[in-house]
Design a protein around this motif. Structure first.
Motif, PDB file in Angstrom:
ATOM      1  N   TRP A 112       0.824  -1.197   0.000  1.00  0.00           N
ATOM      2  CA  TRP A 112       0.000   0.000   0.000  1.00  0.00           C
ATOM      3  C   TRP A 112       0.868   1.261   0.000  1.00  0.00           C
ATOM      4  O   TRP A 112       0.623   2.186  -0.769  1.00  0.00           O
ATOM      5  CB  TRP A 112      -0.922  -0.012   1.230  1.00  0.00           C
ATOM      6  CG  TRP A 112      -1.797   1.202   1.299  1.00  0.00           C
ATOM      7  CD1 TRP A 112      -2.915   1.461   0.580  1.00  0.00           C
ATOM      8  CD2 TRP A 112      -1.586   2.339   2.147  1.00  0.00           C
ATOM      9  NE1 TRP A 112      -3.436   2.678   0.912  1.00  0.00           N
ATOM     10  CE2 TRP A 112      -2.630   3.242   1.885  1.00  0.00           C
ATOM     11  CE3 TRP A 112      -0.627   2.669   3.094  1.00  0.00           C
ATOM     12  CZ2 TRP A 112      -2.740   4.468   2.535  1.00  0.00           C
ATOM     13  CZ3 TRP A 112      -0.741   3.883   3.751  1.00  0.00           C
ATOM     14  CH2 TRP A 112      -1.784   4.766   3.468  1.00  0.00           C
ATOM     15  N   PHE A 113       1.939   1.277   0.845  1.00  0.00           N
ATOM     16  CA  PHE A 113       2.834   2.434   0.875  1.00  0.00           C
ATOM     17  C   PHE A 113       3.551   2.606  -0.457  1.00  0.00           C
ATOM     18  O   PHE A 113       3.712   3.733  -0.944  1.00  0.00           O
ATOM     19  CB  PHE A 113       3.855   2.309   2.003  1.00  0.00           C
ATOM     20  CG  PHE A 113       3.342   2.741   3.342  1.00  0.00           C
ATOM     21  CD1 PHE A 113       3.059   4.077   3.588  1.00  0.00           C
ATOM     22  CD2 PHE A 113       3.145   1.825   4.356  1.00  0.00           C
ATOM     23  CE1 PHE A 113       2.589   4.486   4.826  1.00  0.00           C
ATOM     24  CE2 PHE A 113       2.666   2.214   5.587  1.00  0.00           C
ATOM     25  CZ  PHE A 113       2.387   3.548   5.831  1.00  0.00           C
ATOM     26  N   ALA A 114       3.974   1.529  -1.054  1.00  0.00           N
ATOM     27  CA  ALA A 114       4.664   1.610  -2.350  1.00  0.00           C
ATOM     28  C   ALA A 114       3.730   2.165  -3.418  1.00  0.00           C
ATOM     29  O   ALA A 114       4.116   3.038  -4.206  1.00  0.00           O
ATOM     30  CB  ALA A 114       5.193   0.236  -2.752  1.00  0.00           C
ATOM     31  N   GLN A 115       2.499   1.690  -3.456  1.00  0.00           N
ATOM     32  CA  GLN A 115       1.539   2.174  -4.447  1.00  0.00           C
ATOM     33  C   GLN A 115       1.217   3.641  -4.194  1.00  0.00           C
ATOM     34  O   GLN A 115       1.087   4.430  -5.131  1.00  0.00           O
ATOM     35  CB  GLN A 115       0.253   1.340  -4.416  1.00  0.00           C
ATOM     36  CG  GLN A 115      -0.725   1.687  -5.499  1.00  0.00           C
ATOM     37  CD  GLN A 115      -0.157   1.507  -6.892  1.00  0.00           C
ATOM     38  OE1 GLN A 115       0.509   0.506  -7.172  1.00  0.00           O
ATOM     39  NE2 GLN A 115      -0.387   2.444  -7.764  1.00  0.00           N
ATOM     40  N   ARG A 116       1.101   4.037  -2.928  1.00  0.00           N
ATOM     41  CA  ARG A 116       0.810   5.428  -2.585  1.00  0.00           C
ATOM     42  C   ARG A 116       1.951   6.328  -3.069  1.00  0.00           C
ATOM     43  O   ARG A 116       1.706   7.415  -3.607  1.00  0.00           O
ATOM     44  CB  ARG A 116       0.614   5.568  -1.090  1.00  0.00           C
ATOM     45  CG  ARG A 116       0.141   6.952  -0.682  1.00  0.00           C
ATOM     46  CD  ARG A 116      -0.072   7.037   0.780  1.00  0.00           C
ATOM     47  NE  ARG A 116       1.230   7.093   1.429  1.00  0.00           N
ATOM     48  CZ  ARG A 116       1.431   7.447   2.678  1.00  0.00           C
ATOM     49  NH1 ARG A 116       0.402   7.717   3.455  1.00  0.00           N
ATOM     50  NH2 ARG A 116       2.627   7.499   3.182  1.00  0.00           N
ATOM     51  N   ASN A 117       3.195   5.885  -2.891  1.00  0.00           N
ATOM     52  CA  ASN A 117       4.337   6.688  -3.348  1.00  0.00           C
ATOM     53  C   ASN A 117       4.357   6.794  -4.866  1.00  0.00           C
ATOM     54  O   ASN A 117       4.709   7.854  -5.417  1.00  0.00           O
ATOM     55  CB  ASN A 117       5.640   6.083  -2.852  1.00  0.00           C
ATOM     56  CG  ASN A 117       5.818   6.269  -1.359  1.00  0.00           C
ATOM     57  OD1 ASN A 117       5.212   7.155  -0.771  1.00  0.00           O
ATOM     58  ND2 ASN A 117       6.638   5.432  -0.758  1.00  0.00           N
ATOM     59  N   ILE A 118       3.977   5.725  -5.573  1.00  0.00           N
ATOM     60  CA  ILE A 118       3.908   5.785  -7.042  1.00  0.00           C
ATOM     61  C   ILE A 118       2.829   6.761  -7.471  1.00  0.00           C
ATOM     62  O   ILE A 118       3.031   7.582  -8.381  1.00  0.00           O
ATOM     63  CB  ILE A 118       3.656   4.371  -7.619  1.00  0.00           C
ATOM     64  CG1 ILE A 118       4.879   3.495  -7.408  1.00  0.00           C
ATOM     65  CG2 ILE A 118       3.283   4.447  -9.091  1.00  0.00           C
ATOM     66  CD1 ILE A 118       4.656   2.032  -7.746  1.00  0.00           C
ATOM     67  N   ASP A 119       1.659   6.706  -6.805  1.00  0.00           N
ATOM     68  CA  ASP A 119       0.559   7.616  -7.164  1.00  0.00           C
ATOM     69  C   ASP A 119       0.942   9.068  -6.923  1.00  0.00           C
ATOM     70  O   ASP A 119       0.618   9.951  -7.721  1.00  0.00           O
ATOM     71  CB  ASP A 119      -0.700   7.262  -6.374  1.00  0.00           C
ATOM     72  CG  ASP A 119      -1.287   5.912  -6.786  1.00  0.00           C
ATOM     73  OD1 ASP A 119      -0.944   5.436  -7.884  1.00  0.00           O
ATOM     74  OD2 ASP A 119      -2.088   5.345  -6.005  1.00  0.00           O
TER      75      ASP A 119
END
Length: 123
Positions: A112-119
């Motif tokens: 979730w944190f990785a996807q949030r940083n990509i977004d």
């Protein structure tokens, strides 16, 4: 009557035919290859003068491969190592190993944190 050579005599016969010394040399530019003496074989290759003080091509190519391998930052290399090592540790979200099931929530949070940083980076 058949005559056979003993191993010692056979070795003596072939030893005389082989050269005693081999020299393998690389010359550069206008340098001359040395003359061979009796009982010596000289193999000589000539390279351009600008190659005289350069690092050999095989070593240069190896250094380029190593640079490409370590092109990632230390942080990225550490993260890759952590991701690979995480599979065998406790809390790994795996059916294998001690407490493997307990890491599933931590794994979902990392994703979730990785996807949030990509977004955030895309905005």
């Amino acid at each position: 009557m058949l005559s056979t050579l003993s191993p010692a005599k056979a070795e003596e016969g072939t030893a005389a035919a082989e050269p005693e010394r081999w020299s393998i040399l690389v010359t550069y530019g206008e340098d001359k290859c040395p003359e061979s003496d009796e009982g010596e074989i000289v193999v000589c290759a000539n390279r351009p003068e600008e190659e005289r003080y350069r690092i050999p091509k095989a070593v240069r190519d190896k250094e380029k491969e190593e640079e490409a391998h370590y092109a990632a930052s230390w942080t990225a290399q550490f993260q890759n190592h952590e991701d690979e090592a995480r599979l065998g540790r406790p809390n790994s979200c795996s059916p294998v190993g001690s407490n493997g099931f307990t890491g599933c929530q931590a794994d979902m949070l990392r994703d979730w944190f990785a996807q949030r940083n990509i977004d955030r980076a895309e905005k």
